[in-house]
Design a protein around this motif. Structure first.
Motif, PDB file in Angstrom:
ATOM      1  N   VAL A 139       3.137  -0.247  -0.012  1.00 15.97           N
ATOM      2  CA  VAL A 139       1.887  -0.118   0.745  1.00 15.97           C
ATOM      3  C   VAL A 139       1.948  -0.928   2.042  1.00 15.97           C
ATOM      4  O   VAL A 139       1.471  -0.479   3.096  1.00 15.97           O
ATOM      5  CB  VAL A 139       0.693  -0.558  -0.126  1.00 15.97           C
ATOM      6  CG1 VAL A 139      -0.582  -0.624   0.705  1.00 15.97           C
ATOM      7  CG2 VAL A 139       0.510   0.388  -1.298  1.00 15.97           C
ATOM      8  N   SER A 140       2.559  -2.104   1.993  1.00 19.29           N
ATOM      9  CA  SER A 140       2.672  -2.941   3.190  1.00 19.29           C
ATOM     10  C   SER A 140       3.543  -2.285   4.246  1.00 19.29           C
ATOM     11  O   SER A 140       3.215  -2.291   5.437  1.00 19.29           O
ATOM     12  CB  SER A 140       3.251  -4.311   2.802  1.00 19.29           C
ATOM     13  OG  SER A 140       2.413  -4.982   1.906  1.00 19.29           O
ATOM     14  N   VAL A 141       4.656  -1.703   3.823  1.00 18.40           N
ATOM     15  CA  VAL A 141       5.548  -1.042   4.781  1.00 18.40           C
ATOM     16  C   VAL A 141       4.859   0.152   5.423  1.00 18.40           C
ATOM     17  O   VAL A 141       4.934   0.362   6.646  1.00 18.40           O
ATOM     18  CB  VAL A 141       6.855  -0.606   4.075  1.00 18.40           C
ATOM     19  CG1 VAL A 141       7.694   0.271   5.001  1.00 18.40           C
ATOM     20  CG2 VAL A 141       7.649  -1.821   3.637  1.00 18.40           C
ATOM     21  N   VAL A 142       4.146   0.940   4.612  1.00 18.85           N
ATOM     22  CA  VAL A 142       3.433   2.105   5.154  1.00 18.85           C
ATOM     23  C   VAL A 142       2.327   1.662   6.112  1.00 18.85           C
ATOM     24  O   VAL A 142       2.165   2.216   7.207  1.00 18.85           O
ATOM     25  CB  VAL A 142       2.847   2.952   4.007  1.00 18.85           C
ATOM     26  CG1 VAL A 142       1.953   4.065   4.559  1.00 18.85           C
ATOM     27  CG2 VAL A 142       3.966   3.544   3.162  1.00 18.85           C
ATOM     28  N   GLY A 143       1.570   0.633   5.716  1.00 20.13           N
ATOM     29  CA  GLY A 143       0.491   0.145   6.570  1.00 20.13           C
ATOM     30  C   GLY A 143       0.993  -0.422   7.883  1.00 20.13           C
ATOM     31  O   GLY A 143       0.385  -0.216   8.939  1.00 20.13           O
ATOM     32  N   TYR A 144       2.119  -1.127   7.842  1.00 17.44           N
ATOM     33  CA  TYR A 144       2.665  -1.722   9.055  1.00 17.44           C
ATOM     34  C   TYR A 144       3.264  -0.663   9.982  1.00 17.44           C
ATOM     35  O   TYR A 144       3.276  -0.840  11.207  1.00 17.44           O
ATOM     36  CB  TYR A 144       3.726  -2.752   8.684  1.00 17.44           C
ATOM     37  CG  TYR A 144       4.297  -3.498   9.856  1.00 17.44           C
ATOM     38  CD1 TYR A 144       3.525  -4.395  10.578  1.00 17.44           C
ATOM     39  CD2 TYR A 144       5.613  -3.290  10.273  1.00 17.44           C
ATOM     40  CE1 TYR A 144       4.037  -5.075  11.668  1.00 17.44           C
ATOM     41  CE2 TYR A 144       6.133  -3.972  11.359  1.00 17.44           C
ATOM     42  CZ  TYR A 144       5.345  -4.854  12.046  1.00 17.44           C
ATOM     43  OH  TYR A 144       5.858  -5.521  13.127  1.00 17.44           O
TER      44      TYR A 144
END
Length: 323
Positions: A139-144
């Motif tokens: 989720v962090s990679v997608v959000g960033y």
């Protein structure tokens, strides 16, 4: 004495940096293509050469570039940021009218990003190879990776078309609500989507950074000593590990405050939020030099102040730096 000397040294550096920013912004704006007089002529449907020459004299555009720079610096240092070509108002007044909306948006997004990102990072560090950690990482990679404007448009589609429960434009409803509390609720209702759009990118970054920093700190000798003393796991995590793990996060928050202001320009344009970002967008389209220079100067000054406050917070969080 050491703290006073430190503050004086930082203030002197900040003053030199502000002066450099003023000069650089002025030269970049003046060297950019476009002519404000031509833009005004287009909006007026044309103008005579006499009116064109009179406007150039009124705005000081008929003087050589070094003379324009000297006049601008002398006025800026005294607090006069000039007069807007398009809005026909003092630039300082325009900025002060828009500052509260932008600060509300940026500070809310920053609070959400730091709070949620730190919490997710701590949760992911408890079991770095667990399912929850993997989900948070993805989720962090997608959000960033998602652009701010793309995230904003997705939220508009979701909450304006599919689930129409949140306003997607402006800062207040068209019908003015009576009472301070009702007005605050209305602003908070309109603030949800813009602040969430701006926070998602930084939330992901702070989450990843907190996770990596926590894993690094948890392998230190003093953490093993704390556990050997019989301290509870929550005490080890939140009293001993988290405080040291937050030092890189504090640094990144200060360094990326300018990026968040830049992101606010896009968010305010997407959601029609009446802040500095929207004013900057309109000023770029209209070649409004004084307003653009005033906005750049104010934004640079704000970033410099935040960086100084970050240094102070870092010194308070890490006693080793105080000496």
């Amino acid at each position: 004495m050491a703290l006073t000397a430190f503050l004086l040294k930082r203030l002197s550096y900040a003053a030199v940096l502000v002066l450099a920013v003023l000069v650089l912004n002025f030269l970049l704006i003046r060297l950019a293509p476009g002519d404000p007089i031509e833009t005004l002529a287009g909006q007026m449907g044309g103008m005579t050469e006499e009116i064109r020459a009179e406007l150039q004299r009124a705005y000081g555009l008929d003087k050589p570039l070094p003379a324009q720079l000297g006049i601008y610096l002398s006025r800026a240092i005294s607090g006069d940021l000039g007069h807007s070509y398009f809005f026909n108002l003092p630039v300082t007044q325009l900025i002060l009218e828009r500052v509260p909306a932008t600060l509300l948006l940026v500070m809310t997004a920053l609070f959400l990003a730091v709070l949620a990102g730190t919490t997710l990072g701590v949760m992911a560090s408890r079991r770095p190879n667990g399912l929850l950690s993997q989900i948070i990482t993805v989720v962090s990679v997608v959000g960033y990776s998602a652009p701010v404007f793309w995230t904003g448009m997705l939220l508009i589609i979701l909450f304006a078309s599919i689930i129409p429960i949140l306003p997607v434009s402006g800062m207040r409803a068209a019908v003015v609500r009576q009472g301070v509390f009702a007005d605050m609720l209305d602003v908070a209702h309109h603030l949800v989507l813009p602040s969430l759009s701006l926070a998602i990118v930084y939330l992901a970054q702070y989450g990843r950074l907190t996770r990596a920093s926590m894993l690094d700190v948890l392998g230190a000798d003093y953490i093993r000593t704390a556990r050997a003393k019989g301290l509870t796991e929550n005490t080890v995590y939140f009293r001993h590990a988290l405080r040291n793990a937050l030092l890189p996060v504090i640094t990144i928050v200060g360094l990326q405050f300018g990026n968040m202001l830049a992101g606010a320009i896009v968010v305010e344009t997407v959601f029609n939020w009446p802040g500095l970002g929207r004013l900057a967008f309109d000023s770029v389209l209209r070649r409004d030099y004084p307003t653009l220079l005033g906005l750049l100067f104010f934004s640079s000054l704000l970033v410099i102040v935040v960086n100084q406050l970050t240094d102070m917070c870092y010194r308070l969080a890490d006693p080793r730096i105080r000496t």
